[in-house]
Design a protein around this motif. Structure first.
Motif, PDB file in Angstrom:
ATOM      1  N   ASP A   1       0.807  -1.228   0.000  1.00 15.93           N
ATOM      2  CA  ASP A   1       0.000   0.000   0.000  1.00 15.93           C
ATOM      3  C   ASP A   1       0.842   1.280   0.000  1.00 15.93           C
ATOM      4  O   ASP A   1       0.299   2.382   0.147  1.00 15.93           O
ATOM      5  CB  ASP A   1      -0.975   0.054   1.189  1.00 15.93           C
ATOM      6  N   ILE A   2       2.134   1.166  -0.138  1.00 10.88           N
ATOM      7  CA  ILE A   2       3.020   2.330  -0.219  1.00 10.88           C
ATOM      8  C   ILE A   2       3.154   2.724  -1.690  1.00 10.88           C
ATOM      9  O   ILE A   2       3.455   1.878  -2.539  1.00 10.88           O
ATOM     10  CB  ILE A   2       4.409   2.020   0.375  1.00 10.88           C
ATOM     11  N   ARG A   3       2.924   3.985  -2.000  1.00 13.92           N
ATOM     12  CA  ARG A   3       2.954   4.435  -3.396  1.00 13.92           C
ATOM     13  C   ARG A   3       4.232   4.024  -4.113  1.00 13.92           C
ATOM     14  O   ARG A   3       4.206   3.437  -5.208  1.00 13.92           O
ATOM     15  CB  ARG A   3       2.798   5.957  -3.462  1.00 13.92           C
ATOM     16  N   GLU A   4       5.365   4.332  -3.530  1.00 10.49           N
ATOM     17  CA  GLU A   4       6.639   4.063  -4.195  1.00 10.49           C
ATOM     18  C   GLU A   4       6.917   2.563  -4.311  1.00 10.49           C
ATOM     19  O   GLU A   4       7.538   2.114  -5.283  1.00 10.49           O
ATOM     20  CB  GLU A   4       7.778   4.763  -3.448  1.00 10.49           C
ATOM     21  N   ALA A   5       6.469   1.779  -3.332  1.00  9.80           N
ATOM     22  CA  ALA A   5       6.638   0.330  -3.422  1.00  9.80           C
ATOM     23  C   ALA A   5       5.782  -0.221  -4.560  1.00  9.80           C
ATOM     24  O   ALA A   5       6.186  -1.158  -5.258  1.00  9.80           O
ATOM     25  CB  ALA A   5       6.262  -0.324  -2.101  1.00  9.80           C
ATOM     26  N   ARG A   6       4.612   0.366  -4.761  1.00  7.52           N
ATOM     27  CA  ARG A   6       3.759  -0.082  -5.863  1.00  7.52           C
ATOM     28  C   ARG A   6       4.357   0.302  -7.210  1.00  7.52           C
ATOM     29  O   ARG A   6       4.291  -0.477  -8.165  1.00  7.52           O
ATOM     30  CB  ARG A   6       2.352   0.502  -5.699  1.00  7.52           C
TER      31      ARG A   6
END
Length: 227
Positions: free
Chosen positions: A66-71
């Motif tokens: 659910d982390i933007r950068e991880a996605r």
């Protein structure tokens, strides 16, 4: 040091060291969803992706964070040949920001998931509908060997949804129409014809899309390049 052997947790820990609250504030000004955002630029995420290499299972784990950068990292490190329609649909259910959508659209096109376009377009959720037209735009640019008939068959879809007034959707519809028209001469004439039809529409959004696309597609520089 992060690399191919790094697992999802290690990559997320590394991303968190790159956090920038200043960048998070800047993102909001560009209409980027900042919930779960660390404020890392896309070039910096791509740099991490180059070190981490492709790993499809790990990409699935990164997406669930659910982390933007991880996605975004998940999208950059997923393996297109292994991506299934079910996985793409599952990811699309989580779309909440245009830059995630546009990155995912490129991956979906590379994965050959064009059959999702009509389904995504019919979905009332704005970011999933944007995905359909971002995929069309990306395919028109990147699928050099695809028959022109593929792109011309998407023009009725563009016409059908040109009246969606939501900003993230109408801009993508416009983008798709212009991209088809700029592909080559065979695609240019039908795309310009549709743009002119939309330019005369009683619907305000469709009229804007048509006029904007027609202005670009009728430009002499573009015509000279296509010839």
């Amino acid at each position: 040091m992060i690399g191919r052997s790094s697992d999802a947790a290690e990559l997320i820990t590394h991303l968190e060291t790159l956090r920038s609250e200043e960048n998070v504030a800047s993102m909001a000004r560009f209409g980027i969803a900042t919930g779960g955002a660390l404020g890392i630029s896309n070039p910096d995420i791509r740099a991490v992706a180059r070190l981490a290499k492709k790993d499809h299972l790990r990409a699935m784990q990164l997406w669930r964070s659910d982390i933007r950068e991880a996605r975004l990292l998940a999208l950059y490190t997923a393996e297109p040949k292994r991506l299934t329609t079910e996985e793409a649909r599952h990811w699309a259910d989580d779309f909440n920001s245009w830059e995630i959508v546009d990155c995912a659209a490129d991956l979906f096109v590379e994965a050959g998931l064009d059959e999702l376009i009509s389904d995504f377009a019919a979905d009332e959720r704005e970011f999933i509908r944007r995905t359909a037209f971002a995929m069309i735009a990306g395919a028109a640019v990147h699928l050099k060997k695809e028959p022109d008939a593929t792109f011309l068959a998407w023009l009725p879809l563009i016409e059908a949804y040109a009246g969606d007034p939501r900003n993230v959707v109408c801009k993508a519809v416009n983008w798709a129409l212009r991209s088809i028209g700029k592909r080559n001469l065979a695609c240019h004439a039908p795309a310009l014809a549709l743009a002119k039809i939309l330019a005369e529409s009683p619907d305000k959004t469709a009229r804007w899309i048509g006029r904007d696309a027609a202005r670009e597609l009728a430009g002499e520089k573009l015509l000279a390049r296509l010839r």
